[in-house]
Motif scaffolding. Structure first.
Motif, PDB file in Angstrom:
ATOM      1  N   ARG A 141      43.594  40.518  46.580  1.00 44.55           N
ATOM      2  CA  ARG A 141      44.403  41.607  47.108  1.00 44.55           C
ATOM      3  C   ARG A 141      45.819  41.565  46.546  1.00 44.55           C
ATOM      4  O   ARG A 141      46.365  40.487  46.298  1.00 44.55           O
ATOM      5  N   PRO A 175      38.173  45.447  54.891  1.00 46.05           N
ATOM      6  CA  PRO A 175      37.253  44.346  54.560  1.00 46.05           C
ATOM      7  C   PRO A 175      35.825  44.839  54.466  1.00 46.05           C
ATOM      8  O   PRO A 175      35.416  45.764  55.172  1.00 46.05           O
ATOM      9  N   TYR A 204      37.244  40.603  51.520  1.00 51.45           N
ATOM     10  CA  TYR A 204      37.643  41.858  50.897  1.00 51.45           C
ATOM     11  C   TYR A 204      36.944  42.090  49.570  1.00 51.45           C
ATOM     12  O   TYR A 204      37.014  43.198  49.038  1.00 51.45           O
TER      13      TYR A 204
END
Length: 772
Positions: free
Chosen positions: A350, A360, A421
Motif C-alpha cells: 500500500r 481489504p 490488501y
C-alpha cells in the motif's frame, strides 16, 4: 557515502554440542492434527488449542496496620507470584494479574498473602485469603470481566481487607497478555516485561524528495579564488551531497534530486549546508538552513510542487556578514510504498497516504501453536536451556508471543489476525531465544535466532485451515542445521472473489513507482534507511523488539555476496531452461527420425496447421488448458517452506560458508582473502567470456548491413532482394510447407557439416578484433 550498511551480521550463537544427525526427511514439512478450538469454538480463537489458566487479579487493599510496607504474594503449590511493595501505606493499589497454567496446578487451594516487607530478616505476613479451586468460576470471552470483591484477611489483629477477582479462563482472556505467568516465574527485574506478548505497529514511513535548485549571494571568505560550492543535505543520520560547482558568480546552480526516508511523528529536521571546498580535506561553511518536516507539502501523485526560497543563517567574519538564499523544492511523497523489505517476499504494497488505500480483499488468521525439538541455545546453571518466543510480521503489524522459559518444546497457543490488501504477499515468522530475562548485564546479550518461516498467501486455498509443522532451518558456519519445528495453523479468508481477481491485473506496487520510478541504487539505499528507522522505533517500545530481531525478519543482509546463493540462482535458471532443452532435444529426435511414428504425426500436425492457420492460437490455448487440468491432480497440498536443497545448503564447501559469514570489510587473514579473490577472478573470467560471446553474436548480426565486410554485405543484400521477389510471387503456405519439410527431412538427406547460413554467420566480423 560510506556504506557501513554492508556489514555482515555475523552473530551466530554457539550451539550446545550433541545435535543429532539429520536425514533428508527432517527438512520436509510435516502435517499435524492439533485439537483446535477446544470445547467452545469462538470466532476469534479457533485456530489454537484451548488452554485454561487460573487468573488472580489483585486490585488493592485498605485498612492495613500502620507502619507496614505491604505487598501481596499469590501462592499455588510451588508457584509464587509477588506484587511490588509500598512503603508505609495502609491503602495500597496494585491492579496486577497473575496467571497459573491449569496443566501445572499442584494444589487444590489458592492462597493470597498480604505481607510486610522487612528490610532485614524474614518478611511477616499480615493476613491471608484461601480459595478452594473447585469453587472458582469459569469465564470465557465474550463474557464480561469478573467483578472484584473485598475479602477480609485472616489476621491476628483482625483488620485489613483486600480486593480480589479469581476466575478460571482461557488464553483468549483480556488479562492474558499483561499477566504474570507461572511458567515465567524465573524472570525478574526488567525481564518480567520482556517475556510478555505484545503487538507492535511499524512507524508510518514517507519518502522525502528534496530538489536543490540553486543559491543566491554565496560569497566565500577568500574572494581571490574560484569557490567550489556544494550543498550537504541531512535528515537525521542520512546525508547526501550535491556535485561541486565551480561558480564564477555568486549564484551557483545544481538542480539535483535527493530522496530520504522519514517517519511519523516527524522528529528530525531537514538541514541544508552550503560548503566551499577550500582544501581536499577541509570544507568551509557558507550558510546553514534547518527546517522542520511539518512545513512541507504532502504529495499523493506526480503533480508538480512549487519551489520556495529560504534564507540561510547569516555567516561571515567580523562585521562583514552576509545573508544568502537557497532555492529548493521539497515534498513528502505519499504515493509511494516505502520498502523496508525485499520485493521478493514483500508483505505490504500500500502507498503511504491512507487516502489511496483500497478495501481489504481478505483476512489472514495465524495460530502460533508450539515449537517442537528446539536445540539448546545457551547454558543456564550448568545445563542446556532455551527461552523461546515467536515473532510474526505482516504489513505494518508485528506480533510477539510471550516467552516460554526453560523448555525445548514451548507451547504458545496464541492467535493473531491481519487484514490482507493483496494476496501476492508473504508473512514471515521467526523464533528467537530470549537473552534479556533480567540476569544479564544491559547491552551485553543479543536474542539468538532459532529459525524463520515464510508463507506466501497466494499459495493458500481460501477458507481452508493449514496445520503443519515447519522445519526451522538456519545456516551456520558449520552448515545448515535444523533447530526444531514450528507448529502453525493458518487460514486465509477471501472477502470478495471479484476483488481478489481484480488485484491480479494490477501492478504490484503503487503507480508512482512506475510513473516516476526510483533507481536501483536509490531503492537499495532507501530500503536500508527504512529498516534502520523501523528497528529504532520498535526498539523504543516496551518491551522492545530488538534490532537483531527486526534485521533478521527483514533480511538486512540478503544483498551480500554469497557463492552458495550464486550457485542456487544459477541452478534455478538451469531448471527453468531445462524445459527448453527438453523441447529442443525432442525436436532434434523428430528431425533425426528416431521414432518414425512420432515424426509422421508431427508431419500430419504441421500440414493441418499450415492448411488451417486459424487453428494455431486456439490449439495452443487448448493445450495450455489441458496441461493445467492434468497438473491439478499433482498440485501442492501444503504451503512451500525453506528448502535446503534448492538453497544449495546441503553440499556447500566450508570455505564458501566462512566467506558468507565474513564481515564487511573482511576480517579474514590476507592469505584467505587472496585465495577468495583469485576464485572470484576465475568465476568472473568465465562470465566475462560468456558475455563476450553474446556481444560477438549481436555484433555479427548488426554487421550484416553495416558494410564492415563488403563481400558479406553484398551477398546478404542480393540474397534479400531475391528472397523478396520469391516470397512476393510464391504463396506463403508453399514457402512454409517447403521450409517445414526441409527442417523435418530424413537423416539420409542431411549432412554432418554445419549449414550454409551458419557458416556465413560465423564469418561475419565483430568488434572483438578491436579489443586490447
Amino acid at each position: 557515502m560510506n556504506r557501513l550498511r554492508n556489514r555482515r551480521m555475523s552473530h551466530e550463537p554457539p550451539l550446545v554440542p550433541g545435535a543429532p544427525t539429520l536425514r533428508r526427511d527432517d527438512y520436509e514439512l510435516r502435517n499435524t492434527n492439533p485439537h483446535l478450538g477446544g470445547e467452545r469454538l469462538t470466532s476469534t480463537y479457533d485456530l489454537v488449542e484451548q488452554t485454561y489458566h487460573l487468573y488472580v487479579r489483585v486490585v488493592k487493599a485498605k485498612e492495613l496496620p500502620l507502619g507496614v510496607d505491604p505487598y501481596v504474594e499469590v501462592k499455588l503449590g510451588n508457584y509464587r507470584g509477588r506484587t511490588n511493595h509500598f512503603e508505609k501505606k495502609t491503602n495500597p493499589e496494585w491492579n496486577q494479574v497473575f496467571a497459573f497454567s491449569k496443566d501445572r496446578v499442584q494444589s487444590s487451594t489458592l492462597e493470597v498473602y498480604v505481607k510486610d516487607k522487612e528490610m532485614f530478616g524474614r518478611d511477616e505476613y499480615i493476613g491471608r485469603v484461601v480459595f478452594d479451586l473447585n469453587e472458582i468460576p469459569t469465564r470465557v470471552p465474550p463474557d464480561s470481566p469478573l467483578a472484584a470483591q473485598w475479602y477480609r484477611v485472616e489476621d491476628r489483629r483482625g483488620q485489613g481487607e483486600i480486593m480480589l477477582a479469581v476466575w478460571m479462563g482461557t488464553q483468549a482472556d483480556e488479562a492474558f497478555p499483561e499477566a504474570w505467568h507461572s511458567d515465567a516465574s524465573f524472570a525478574h527485574g526488567e525481564g518480567v516485561f520482556n517475556v510478555r506478548s505484545k503487538v507492535y505497529v511499524s512507524p508510518k514511513l514517507w519518502y522525502l524528495r528534496v530538489n536543490v535548485i540553486e543559491a543566491q549571494d554565496v560569497i566565500p571568505s577568500d574572494r581571490t579564488r574560484v569557490p567550489e560550492v556544494s550543498v550537504k543535505v541531512e535528515v537525521g543520520n542520512q546525508m547526501l551531497r550535491t556535485k561541486i560547482t565551480s561558480a564564477r558568480t555568486m549564484n551557483p546552480l545544481w538542480n539535483e534530486d535527493f530522496m530520504f526516508v522519514v517517519a511519523e511523528p516527524f522528529e528530525d529536521h531537514l538541514v541544508l549546508t552550503i560548503e566551499d571546498r577550500v582544501h581536499h580535506s577541509r570544507d568551509e561553511v557558507l550558510g546553514v538552513l534547518s527546517l522542520p518536516l511539518t512545513v512541507f507539502e504532502k504529495r499523493l501523485d506526480h503533480r508538480p510542487v512549487h519551489s520556495r526560497w529560504f534564507n540561510l543563517e547569516r555567516y561571515g567574519v567580523g562585521e562583514m556578514k552576509f545573508s544568502s538564499r537557497v532555492h529548493v523544492r521539497v515534498c513528502l511523497e505519499g504515493g509511494y510504498h516505502v520498502l523496508d523489505e525485499s520485493t521478493l517476499y514483500i508483505s505490504d504494497q500500500r502507498p503511504t497516504a491512507k487516502q489511496l488505500w483500497k478495501q481489504p480483499c481478505g483476512i489472514l488468521e495465524v495460530g502460533i501453536l508450539a515449537a517442537q525439538g528446539l536445540l539448546p541455545m545457551k547454558m543456564k546453571d550448568g545445563r542446556a536451556s532455551t527461552d523461546a518466543y515467536c515473532v510474526a510480521k505482516y504489513g505494518q503489524k508485528w506480533v510477539r508471543t510471550r516467552t516460554i522459559l526453560d523448555t525445548l518444546n514451548p507451547k504458545w497457543n496464541e492467535q493473531y489476525t491481519w487484514e490482507v490488501y493483496d494476496p501476492c504477499t508473504v508473512i514471515t515468522l521467526g523464533v528467537f531465544d530470549n537473552c534479556h530475562l533480567g540476569a544479564e548485564k544491559p547491552g551485553t546479550e543479543r536474542d539468538s535466532r532459532i529459525g524463520k518461516v515464510r508463507i506466501r498467501l497466494s499459495t493458500l486455498e481460501a477458507h481452508r485451515i493449514y496445520t503443519h509443522a515447519y522445519p526451522l532451518l538456519v545456516l551456520h558456519p558449520s552448515g545448515v542445521k535444523k533447530m526444531g519445528e514450528l507448529q502453525l495453523a493458518v487460514r486465509f479468508t477471501a472477502l470478495s472473489l471479484a476483488n481478489m481477481v481484480y488485484r491480479y491485473g494490477h501492478p504490484l506496487l503503487p503507480k508512482m513507482h512506475y510513473l516516476n520510478p526510483l533507481t536501483v541504487n536509490q531503492v537499495d539505499t532507501l530500503r536500508y534507511q527504512a529498516m534502520n528507522i523501523v528497528a529504532a522505533r520498535l526498539g523504543r517500545a516496551e518491551p522492545p523488539l530488538r534490532k537483531e530481531v527486526v534485521e533478521y525478519m527483514l533480511d538486512v543482509d540478503s544483498h551480500m555476496w554469497s557463492m552458495r546463493r550464486s550457485k542456487a540462482n544459477f541452478f534455478r535458471i538451469m531448471s527453468l531452461l531445462s524445459g527448453l532443452f527438453s523441447v529442443s532435444k525432442w525436436f532434434n529426435n523428430v528431425q533425426q527420425w528416431k521414432n518414425p511414428i512420432t515424426t509422421v504425426l508431427v508431419h500430419v500436425l504441421f500440414l493441418i496447421l499450415l492448411w488451417y492457420p486459424e487453428l494455431i492460437l486456439p490449439t495452443m490455448c487448448l493445450y495450455m488448458f489441458l496441461i493445467g487440468l492434468w497438473n491439478y491432480r499433482f498440485r501442492a497440498r501444503h504451503p512451500p517452506h525453506m528448502d535446503p536443497k534448492l538453497s544449495w545448503a546441503e553440499a556447500v564447501h566450508p570455505d564458501e560458508l566462512d566467506e558468507e559469514f565474513d564481515t564487511f570489510p573482511t576480517s579474514r587473514p590476507p592469505e584467505t582473502v587472496r585465495m577468495r579473490y583469485d576464485r572470484i577472478r576465475s568465476i568472473a573470467g568465465r562470465i566475462q567470456t560468456v558475455v563476450g560471446d553474446l556481444a560477438t553474436q549481436g555484433e555479427r548480426l548488426g554487421s550484416l548491413l553495416s558494410w564492415r565486410d563488403p563481400r558479406a554485405t553484398s551477398l546478404f543484400v542480393v540474397f534479400s532482394l531475391c528472397s523478396a521477389v520469391v516470397l512476393y510471387m510464391t504463396p506463403f503456405r508453399v514457402v512454409a510447407l517447403v521450409a517445414g519439410l526441409y527442417m523435418l527431412r530424413h537423416p539420409r538427406f542431411r549432412s554432418k557439416l554445419p549449414s550454409v547460413p551458419s557458416n556465413f554467420f560465423k564469418r561475419l566480423p565483430a568488434k572483438s578484433d578491436s579489443l586490447l
